[in-house]
Design a protein around this motif. Sequence first.
Motif, short mmCIF file in Angstrom:
data_model
loop_
_atom_site.label_atom_id
_atom_site.label_comp_id
_atom_site.label_asym_id
_atom_site.label_seq_id
_atom_site.Cartn_x
_atom_site.Cartn_y
_atom_site.Cartn_z
N LYS A 253 0.85 -1.18 0.00
CA LYS A 253 0.00 0.00 0.00
C LYS A 253 0.89 1.24 0.00
N LEU A 254 0.56 2.18 -0.89
CA LEU A 254 1.39 3.38 -1.03
C LEU A 254 0.52 4.61 -1.27
N ARG A 255 0.89 5.69 -0.57
CA ARG A 255 0.28 7.00 -0.81
C ARG A 255 1.41 7.99 -1.08
N PHE A 256 1.21 8.85 -2.10
CA PHE A 256 2.22 9.85 -2.46
C PHE A 256 1.46 11.08 -2.93
N GLU A 257 1.57 12.19 -2.23
CA GLU A 257 0.74 13.35 -2.61
C GLU A 257 1.32 14.66 -2.10
N GLY A 258 0.89 15.73 -2.79
CA GLY A 258 1.16 17.08 -2.32
C GLY A 258 2.56 17.60 -2.59
N PHE A 259 3.12 17.29 -3.77
CA PHE A 259 4.48 17.73 -4.08
C PHE A 259 4.51 18.52 -5.39
N THR A 260 5.37 19.54 -5.41
CA THR A 260 5.79 20.17 -6.66
C THR A 260 7.22 19.73 -6.92
N VAL A 261 7.52 19.43 -8.18
CA VAL A 261 8.87 19.03 -8.56
C VAL A 261 9.43 20.12 -9.46
N ASP A 262 10.49 20.78 -9.00
CA ASP A 262 11.06 21.91 -9.72
C ASP A 262 12.17 21.41 -10.65
N GLN A 263 11.84 21.27 -11.93
CA GLN A 263 12.82 20.86 -12.94
C GLN A 263 13.11 21.99 -13.91
N THR A 264 12.97 23.20 -13.45
CA THR A 264 13.16 24.34 -14.35
C THR A 264 14.64 24.59 -14.65
N ALA A 265 15.54 24.12 -13.80
CA ALA A 265 16.97 24.27 -14.08
C ALA A 265 17.39 23.34 -15.21
N LYS A 266 18.42 23.67 -15.92
CA LYS A 266 18.88 22.90 -17.07
C LYS A 266 19.31 21.48 -16.65
N ASP A 267 18.94 20.50 -17.47
CA ASP A 267 19.36 19.09 -17.32
C ASP A 267 18.93 18.49 -15.99
N THR A 268 17.74 18.86 -15.52
CA THR A 268 17.24 18.29 -14.26
C THR A 268 16.04 17.38 -14.47
N GLY A 269 15.70 17.07 -15.71
CA GLY A 269 14.58 16.17 -15.95
C GLY A 269 14.86 14.77 -15.42
N ILE A 270 13.94 14.24 -14.61
CA ILE A 270 14.13 12.93 -14.01
C ILE A 270 12.76 12.36 -13.65
N ARG A 271 12.68 11.03 -13.56
CA ARG A 271 11.42 10.42 -13.13
C ARG A 271 11.19 10.75 -11.65
N THR A 272 10.06 11.38 -11.36
CA THR A 272 9.75 11.73 -9.98
C THR A 272 9.44 10.51 -9.15
N ILE A 273 8.59 9.63 -9.69
CA ILE A 273 8.13 8.49 -8.90
C ILE A 273 7.98 7.27 -9.80
#
Length: 545
Positions: free
Chosen positions: A161-181
């Motif tokens: 059982k998993l709950r994941f909620e209420g986050f902003t992921v800031d990937q606005t900087a260069k080369d920071t794209g990544i799988r969040t979850i």
Amino acid sequence: MTGIANERDADDGRSTDFEQLPGTETETKTDTRRPARRTFVKGAAIAGVSAIGLSSNAAASGSYTQYDGEYRHVVNVVEAGADNTGNRSITPVLNRLRNDNTLFYFPPGRYAMDSQFRFTKFDNVAFVGNDATLVPANYYNFDGPQYRLFRLGTLSRPGKKLRFEGFTVDQTAKDTGIRTIDTVVTDRLDVEDVRVKGEHDSGTMGPARFDVIGSNGTGRVVGFKAPDGGKNADDTPHAGKTSSRGPIGILANGTAGELMFRRCHVGGFPGSGLYACNGPGKIIVHGGVYRNSTSASIRIGGADSVVRWPTVEIDDVDEKYPSHRGIRVERGDVTIKGAAIRVSDPSPSNHAISVLSNCESAWIENTTIEMSGNDVNHGIVVSPGAGETTIARTNITHNAAGGYPLWLRSSNNTDRVHCEYLSIDGEAGDASGLRDGIRCERPNVRFAACEVDQRGRDGVKRNAIVSTSEDLSVWNMTLRASHFPIVELGSNSSYLEVDAESYSGREAACLYDQSHKISIRNSRLVNGVRDLGSWSLELSSNTTS
């Protein structure tokens, strides 16, 4: 399939058909150390040690109090030592606190992560943010596997059982794209209100993967948003290092239970927007916005899967990979209800809806499709091997440079296609000779109470319906066209109570010498029939004015 290859599960070495990776992943941490960590954290909680931020009951604090009673422990990660100013990575703290039956609470702030947090075979765990922003490190400075922030469960060691909620992921900087979850669970998945800001520009795996692998498991992903899309791999640090076009927006290709995506927003990704079609379970897409992804903005399959009330838009295509389909239906039984699809920047394969050959059945209802632009394109395309398909109460407005609003492709498949209360209009061109409102190349097709109006752009010659196959049945249908309303090159076609008229004064129907056993009865055929050599033609109780 293009852009899809094998993703290696680091736990057991098995390969699974998920997503092309930039390289082979090697985990540096092993599971042998984790039981000791869990034992320590649990023991500390029982002993009442407060320095790590654990308590035996949920404290009254912010956004997690609604879950009182669901978790034995609550961890305030800041009180436990996590930095919420964005200056130090929180991954070491999370690794230390890893524990079952625990809610990890993230107070307001910015949380840097420069390595993956990995937790497998867990039971009843939650990560809840309250105005919390996750800040991934630059790709070149990310330690260990450079693909994920949170890896929660694997195929060989899934969570429960998993709950994941209420986050902003800031990937606005260069080369920071990544799988969040990245999640694999058996019983229950709840993901809510997660927003990824910034374009996914590192070339690694896309923002999210969700799989509920238990056949009785359920999951819901509500308000997951990655509206800024992702870059093509050729424009990232992985240029020339991968055969993949680039990241997928949301991946869910191994679900055996039921998984719902509600009010999600996915921008243009080079490897599909929502890709959820290869598992045996049920996928539900409820509302949301899906835009400009290569291959398809929504790619769906599964047992009794449903797409209802989404907005799908294609108005900006990748010139390197111009195929951007709206909804791509494959595998299993799929229903589309109430979709609003707009294609305004088409290229030749940007179909609004594609029903592929490995789809057992499809039902399309109460859907609106708008096509425009200066290229040839088609509305709904049913592939040769597709199973029984129903299109009901649907409107297609086709203003592209050419193409078929409805194309039933050539096939010997006798599974029925049934269209009822289908309306087709617009002023399309005749580029490449693709100038039919309905192109019927498949046997055993039925039209009832439908309307087709093909005036043609700038006076070009458009036909309303062209049949090249056999056993077509048309009843109570209105057909208008700038050229011929009816063109017959097939056999055993029956037209009953049809109203057909050419805007250019031509005959209502044109029958060629390869057509035979055509029946037209009780119909209004303005200017009659042009017969170019058909045989066994039956005309009965028709009028010509």
